[in-house]
Structures are given as structure tokens and as C-alpha cells.
Design an enzyme around this catalytic site. Structure first.
Site, mmCIF file in Angstrom:
data_model
loop_
_atom_site.group_PDB
_atom_site.id
_atom_site.type_symbol
_atom_site.label_atom_id
_atom_site.label_comp_id
_atom_site.label_asym_id
_atom_site.label_seq_id
_atom_site.Cartn_x
_atom_site.Cartn_y
_atom_site.Cartn_z
ATOM 1 C CD GLU A 180 -1.776 -2.260 1.807
ATOM 2 O OE1 GLU A 180 -0.581 -2.514 2.123
ATOM 3 O OE2 GLU A 180 -2.706 -3.065 2.020
ATOM 4 C CG PHE B 50 -9.604 -9.234 11.602
ATOM 5 C CD1 PHE B 50 -8.355 -9.640 12.059
ATOM 6 C CD2 PHE B 50 -9.864 -9.293 10.238
ATOM 7 C CE1 PHE B 50 -7.389 -10.085 11.174
ATOM 8 C CE2 PHE B 50 -8.904 -9.744 9.347
ATOM 9 C CZ PHE B 50 -7.663 -10.133 9.816
ATOM 10 C CD GLN B 51 -7.278 -6.971 7.798
ATOM 11 O OE1 GLN B 51 -8.195 -6.759 7.022
ATOM 12 N NE2 GLN B 51 -6.116 -7.489 7.404
ATOM 13 C CE LYS C 72 -17.112 -5.952 3.676
ATOM 14 N NZ LYS C 72 -16.519 -7.237 4.107
ATOM 15 C CG MET D 215 22.778 12.268 3.290
ATOM 16 S SD MET D 215 23.927 13.390 2.471
ATOM 17 C CE MET D 215 22.910 14.002 1.126
#
Lengths: 175, 569
Positions: free
Chosen positions: B51, B113-114, B163, B483
Site C-alpha cells: 500500500e 479485526f483489522q 464497510k 548520506m
């Protein structure tokens, strides 16, 4: 062309915001992450149910306050911001305090209630609940006097403030 | 027509003429992906491996095209994986709409969940965000999100859609053109990207006194300097900026984000300013008596020691974000507004000036490089620019990024795609992919990356391979986090703590594993041949350049030092 970061002063800032969930979190989060110290914060709905008003007391120099105002304006939920001039505004806060009040203390306490134009909200054999409204100094001095009696519990609101006169929140002090 | 929330979302994206979205499906966005499936003839979706890189891709798409990018992710970890991408877009004012699914409202707040409070988490790193609780508000919310993301100072907006809202149905009426501008714009007039018609007239009247003062400052100046930032790119004000420079007869310096808008092909351009700025740019900054700063935010990387920055100069600051005025540097005068509009108005009242001596002085500081046979970073970039001078170049973050900024002469705005503010290692491959997808002609995009940064995003090789997205990955492989090593060399007694990357992978085998062409080079001639072939082939591929571990970025000003006090030349 360096910024001078001295001269911290106390400012009272009124903010009109959309009355929506999460708004207080957006405003207080902004104060936290931009490093502004909040002395006091109060929030409530206004005569327009879609608008809430937040009053914030904050310390900083003029440049810091200017930053604060401009950062507040970047929040989509913020409609108006007003920095109030101390001499041209009225401000109040409210204190509820539960003090030890046996038979020997009661009379002295009542004298203080009288002097400070406080109210007695509850009395028992051993305690009293008092209410006082006023400016910060008045509240602080009552609190220090009550310490001699024994403060059992204390709660105070944040400062709320309005500008004097018929002007309503429209102007910004910074262009 | 009656549609569910998921279908309304996709229809609203089509309304906004979004061609490509980047994303990754999951449980809480199943209805969205189902409606997307039904509309694949009207909108493209690029499935990334992670993602975060979908987020960077949407950001790269926005930076390269100026259009609003879109990224979709699921709830919980899908959403939290976006956080770095959102913060990256926020710091560089990139217009991206991030859409996340969330658990149904009946489960919200129960640690289901999630489940993650992504709107709470992203408040400090979005221009605005939404948790949509009612499907009736969804279409208007999406229109608001696009409006907020793309107007004023652009930035990312997140829309979190539970949802059950995706599944609930309501009436939907497709809109187009001006009808898409949300009611919000009337309730709270946000700064328009460019005022037009009546709004422009109002703006002119309001800005009048400041424009007058600005032209006075310019008339009085003997050593004016123009300081160009990313705001010039966003506003599309490059021509006006150049016209003002010519009118005022001033040299130009640029921030990292302003490169290209301040074209390297212009004689007035002294290069990038700041920690890794050119001598010419940094010294001109310290000598100028009027600094005309356009679309900049006076970042600490540009300023060095703020108290010793441009000590002789009055500062005229032009920016669309009022909060940037007097934030890091006190200004003599500011004009809040869109850069192109303000510069047009200013040009109308500024008389032609001559500062031949100052121009000559400023330009005399531009340095030439010695040419030898050593395989050095700047030669790679020079070769790239010779083969494809107009090519879009994305970067990751570190030495290769600064080398690219210094040595690739960017000649048009949006040509350099780089994470300036947040400095996100791992930004590059996703951003390059997004930039390439935004180009209707499908021209190749180069990614200049380091071996350190590339290890953070190389899973996306599968994405550019599968979709045949023409990204030429050029790895500056010096076997170290260069760097950080440079700072360890200069400031930490050469104690190379955890920076040596002597652990692979073998990038040629990696390219092979992803079915891409890979070439390893250790000299300029081979690089030129490989890059030319790659550019002409227009296919995704990988070129690994083997460099010395002790290559440094020079010049350099130590953090917090005045910008004309170089610690490395």
C-alpha cells in the site's frame, strides 16, 4: 531577518468551528504539534446548532500568536478566529470546590462566600460545595484562602470570553 | 439512480476524470473492488505490491501531471501502510485523495479485526480528512475531498468509509463541470488556486497596496535575487517568474522543489540553494539586498543558520499559504496569493531595471568541474540529461537525490519528482511508476535511486514489470547508506555505524527474477550505451552503477551553519 522569540504574553483566542465530531481533536492536536502551550480551553455550542465556539488561553509572543491564528485558519472546520484584546473583552471561568466544613469552619467559610459572591450548592455535617465565577485572579485567590480549610475536591472550567460592545466576531488582527 | 456507497465512490472518481487509481484490496474494501471490477472499462487500477507504494504512486501521478492522484487501501494495516505516503504528500503539497475502507460502524470502537482509527492517525498529516458515517453524505464528501486537495495550497485528503456505508444504498446523480464544486466552497471560501472573473477583481483591489509597496522595494533594490520554490511549479508560474527576473534583472536561486520551474537552461539560474546548494546560489543569497521569495517556505535545509540568512536583504514573500508568512523568517512585505496571479499583477507595474554588475558578480561564482575518467555520480546524471534532456526523473532520498538535484539540468516544471520535505527513502519507485502512468504518451521515466533506498521498495519491480510501466531504474550503488556515511565521515569520526550495505542482493539476479532487463556498469561509456538503449526501448529495466563507497555530496554546509560557510567543497 531573524525572528525574535521573546516577549511571551497571555492571549485569549475565540474560535468558531463547525459543530462536528472530531473538531476539538483537530484544534487541540494543532496546538500540541505546533508547540503552543494552552493555559485553558473551553468549548460549547452557540445559538447556531451547527457552530461551536472554542475559547483558548495561550501564551506566546506576537509572531507566535500570528502563526497560531493562520494555522487555525488552515483547518477546514475553522470558520473564524479572533484574538481578543484584554482591555476590550470580558472573560469568566467557573469553579466548583468541595471543602472541609465542620461546625467550627462553617462560619468563616460563609464569610468568604459573601466576600467572593460565591454560592453554596451543597452542605453536609463535614463538607460544603461552593460555586464561584470570575476572572482568573479572583478564582486563584479564593482557592488559596480555601486551602486553609482543606480542599477535598476541585473542578474548574476553562475561560470563556466575549469582546465588549456590539461588534461580533468578524475581524482578524493580522492581515 | 440508486447505488450503493462503493458504486457511488467509483462513479465520483469517474466524475473527477480520474484515469488511473493505485491500490491494494482487502476485506474492508471488497465492495469497492467489486464495483471497480464492473467499471474496468471506465477507470484503470494499478495493483501494487504494498500500500505504501500505491500511495507514493498516486503522489507521483499528481506531481508529474498536476492532477489529483487517487489511492485505495483496506482498513487496519492497509490504512496504516499509507501513513508514510500521506505524510510525504503533505510535506510537499501534493494533491492526493486517499480512500480507505473501515470495519462496519457496528464494530467500530470494539478493537475488531483489522480496525484502525486512520482518520485520527492522519489528522496531523492531511489537509483534511473524513470518516463517512452516512451514505447520503458520501458523494458530496468525495467532491469536497477533491476540491480541498486541489485548491489553495494543495495537499492530501483522506476519506475513511466503513464497510456498511459502502454497502448502503442511496440516490446518486452524476455531476460534471462547475456543478462538482461543493457547497463547502461557498460556506468557507478557501483560497482558489487561481482567482478568475469577479474573484480576480476583488483580489486585485485587496492586493493593490501591497503590490505598490512591492514595486517600490524592487525599484529601490541594487542587488535583487529571486528565490523560486515548489509553489511556482504548482501554480504554473514559471514563465511569469522568468519574466520578472528579466524585468528586475535579477539572478535566480531555487529550492529542491522549485527545480525545473526555475529552468537550468536560463542564464540567470544559479542553481539550488541551501545545505547542498551551489556556491553561486548560497553566496548570492548572502549578498543580495532584496530577496523576492516566491512559493517557498524557508525550509531549514535551505536556510542553514536562520539568524545569519540573507543578512543584508529585505524580504518580499509571495505565497498562497498565509501561515508560511513570518513562520521561519521575518518578511519586510508579503503578498498572499497564487504565484502566477501575483507575478502577473506585479509585472504590470514593475519598470525595467539594469543590474549588470550584480548579475555578472553572481554568475562569476558558477563553477566548472574537472573532467577525468573516474566513474562519478555527476557524470551519470550528465549522460542521462544528454540522452533525454526533457525526461521526468524521480528520485529516492539520500546522496543520489542531491546529486540528481545538482547535476541533472531540469528545464521544465514537474520534471523532478522528489520527496523534499519528508525525505522519504522508498518513495522513488512508486512515484516513478505514478509519474509514468500519468503521461498519456507513455514516455519513459527515470528513477535515480541508491542501493539503500531501493532496498525499501524493490518489491514494486513486479508492478512495473507486470503493467510494462516504462521506468528506467538507475541504481547509484556505493554499497552504503551514503548520506548517513557522509555525516559519519564528517561529524562522527568515521565510525560507520550500521551504514555499510555489504549484503546484497545481487541486483542483476533480482532484475532477472522479476523478468526485467538488468545491466551493471562501472564506466561512463557503458552507462551511456545502457541508458540510451533503455530509453529507446521504453520498457521497464534496471541499470546498476558501481560507485566508490566514499563518494560525497559537495558542496555541503553543516546543519545550522550560515549557508555561505561550506564544510565541503
Amino acid at each position: 531577518m531573524y525572528m525574535n522569540k521573546d516577549n511571551a504574553q497571555r492571549y485569549t483566542v475565540g474560535v468558531l468551528v463547525d459543530n462536528e465530531p472530531g473538531v476539538l481533536s483537530r484544534v487541540s492536536g494543532l496546538f500540541f504539534r505546533r508547540g503552543f502551550n494552552i493555559d485553558s480551553l473551553a468549548v460549547g455550542t452557540t445559538q447556531d446548532p451547527e457552530v461551536s465556539r472554542i475559547t483558548i488561553v495561550v501564551r506566546g509572543d506576537e509572531q507566535k500568536i500570528e502563526q497560531l491564528v493562520q494555522q487555525l485558519y488552515k483547518l477546514i472546520c475553522v470558520q473564524k478566529v479572533q484574538v481578543m484584546k484584554p482591555r476590550n473583552s470580558v472573560e469568566r471561568q467557573l469553579l466548583l470546590v468541595k471543602v472541609k466544613a465542620g461546625i467550627t469552619e462553617r462560619e468563616g467559610l460563609m464569610r468568604l462566600v459573601d466576600i467572593f459572591k460565591a454560592k453554596v450548592l451543597d452542605v453536609t455535617k463535614s463538607s460544603m460545595v461552593l460555586q464561584i465565577t470570575g476572572e482568573n485572579d479572583k478564582i486563584e485567590s479564593l482557592m488559596s484562602l480555601l486551602e486553609d480549610y482543606g480542599i477535598l475536591e476541585l473542578v474548574r472550567t476553562g475561560v470563556v470570553a466575549l469582546e465588549r460592545g456590539e461588534d461580533v466576531m468578524t475581524s482578524d488582527i493580522f492581515d | 439512480m440508486k447505488l450503493n456507497g462503493a458504486a457511488i465512490l467509483i462513479e465520483c472518481l469517474i466524475e473527477q476524470e480520474v484515469g488511473t487509481v493505485f491500490g491494494f484490496p482487502g476485506g474492508a474494501v471488497l465492495p469497492i473492488y467489486d464495483e471497480l471490477y464492473k467499471r474496468m472499462d471506465r477507470i484503470n487500477h494499478v495493483l501494487t505490491a504494498h500500500e505504501q507504494h500505491a500511495g507514493h504512486a498516486a503522489d507521483g501521478y499528481a506531481r508529474a501531471s498536476g492532477k489529483t492522484g487517487v489511492c485505495i487501501a483496506t482498513s487496519g494495516p492497509g490504512a496504516t501502510n499509507l501513513v508514510t505516503a500521506i505524510a510525504t504528500a503533505y510535506m510537499d503539497s501534493s494533491p492526493v485523495v486517499f480512500v480507505t475502507g473501515n470495519v462496519p460502524q457496528s464494530l467500530m470502537g470494539t478493537d475488531s479485526f483489522q480496525e484502525a482509527d486512520i482518520s485520527g492517525m492522519t489528522m496531523p498529516i492531511t489537509k483534511h480528512n473524513y470518516l463517512v458515517t452516512n451514505v447520503d453524505r458520501l458523494a458530496e464528501t468525495i467532491r469536497e475531498a477533491f476540491y480541498i486537495a486541489s485548491t489553495g495550497r494543495p495537499g492530501p485528503v483522506l476519506i475513511d468509509i466503513p464497510k456498511d456505508v459502502q454497502l448502503a444504498e442511496t440516490e446518486y446523480e452524476p455531476l460534471s463541470g462547475p456543478a462538482l464544486i461543493p457547497l463547502l466552497s461557498k460556506k468557507k471560501p478557501l483560497a482558489q488556486l487561481r482567482p478568475e472573473g469577479e474573484a480576480l477583481e476583488q483580489y486585485k483591489t485587496k492586493a493593490e497596496p501591497r503590490l505598490e509597496k512591492a514595486s517600490q522595494l524592487i525599484a529601490e533594490a541594487h542587488r535583487p535575487l529571486i528565490y523560486c520554490g515548489g509553489g511556482v511549479t504548482i501554480s504554473g508560474a514559471q514563465n511569469e517568474l522568468m519574466a520578472l527576473a528579466a524585468r528586475v534583472d535579477a539572478p535566480i536561486v531555487s529550492t529542491l522543489m522549485g527545480l525545473g520551474a526555475a529552468s537550468a537552461s536560463n542564464d540567470r539560474m544559479l542553481g539550488m540553494l541551501g545545505m547542498h546548494g551551489t556556491h553561486a546560489a548560497n553566496i548570492a543569497m548572502q549578498r543580495c539586498d532584496l530577496l523576492i521569495a516566491v512559493g517557498v517556505r524557508f525550509s531549514d535545509r535551505a536556510l542553514g543558520d536562520a539568524s545569519k540568512f540573507a543578512p543584508n536583504a529585505k524580504v518580499l514573500h509571495i505565497d498562497i499559504d498565509r501561515a508560511e508568512i513570518n513562520k521561519n523568517v521575518s518578511t519586510t512585505l508579503h503578498i498572499t496569493g497564487d504565484a502566477k496571479t501575483v507575478l502577473e499583477l506585479l509585472l504590470a507595474r514593475v519598470a525595467q531595471k539594469q543590474h549588470a554588475q550584480w548579475m555578472q558578480q553572481a554568475r562569476s561564482m558558477i563553477e566548472d568541474y574537472v573532467n577525468d575518467d573516474k566513474f562519478e555520480p555527476r557524470k551519470i546524471l550528465k549522460a542521462m540529461s544528454q540522452i533525454a534532456p526533457q525526461m521526468t526523473v524521480a528520485t529516492d532520498v539520500g546522496q543520489h537525490q542531491m546529486w540528481t538535484a545538482q547535476h541533472f539540468p531540469f528545464i521544465q516544471p514537474r520534471q523532478l519528482i522528489s520527496s523534499g520535505g519528508l525525505g522519504t527513502m522508498g518513495f522513488g519507485l512508486g512515484a516513478a511508476m505514478g509519474a509514468a502512468k500519468s503521461d498519456p504518451q507513455g514516455k519513459p521515466v527515470a528513477l535515480a535511486t541508491g542501493d539503500g533506498s531501493f532496498r525499501m521498495n524493490l518489491t514494486e519491480l513486479s508492478t512495473i514489470g507486470y503493467y510494462n510501466i516504462p521506468v528506467i531504474v538507475v541504481i547509484f550503488n556505493n554499497g552504503t547508506l551514503g548520506m548517513v556515511r557522509q555525516w559519519q565521515t564528517l561529524f562522527f569520526g568515521q565510525r560507520y555505524s550500521q551504514t555499510t550495505l555489504n549484503r546484497g542482493p545481487d541486483f542483476m539476479k533480482l532484475a532477472d527474477a522479476y523478468g526485467l532487463n538488468g545491466t551493471r556498469v562501472d564506466n561512463v561509456a557503458d552507462f551511456k550505451a545502457a541508458f540510451k538503449a533503455a530509453y529507446e526501448a521504453g520498457k521497464p529495466c534496471l541499470i546498476e552503477c558501481m560507485l566508490d563507497i566514499d563518494e560525497m555530496v559537495a558542496p555541503m554546509v553543516a546543519p545550522g551553519s550560515p549557508i555561505d560557510s561550506f564544510c565541503l567543497n
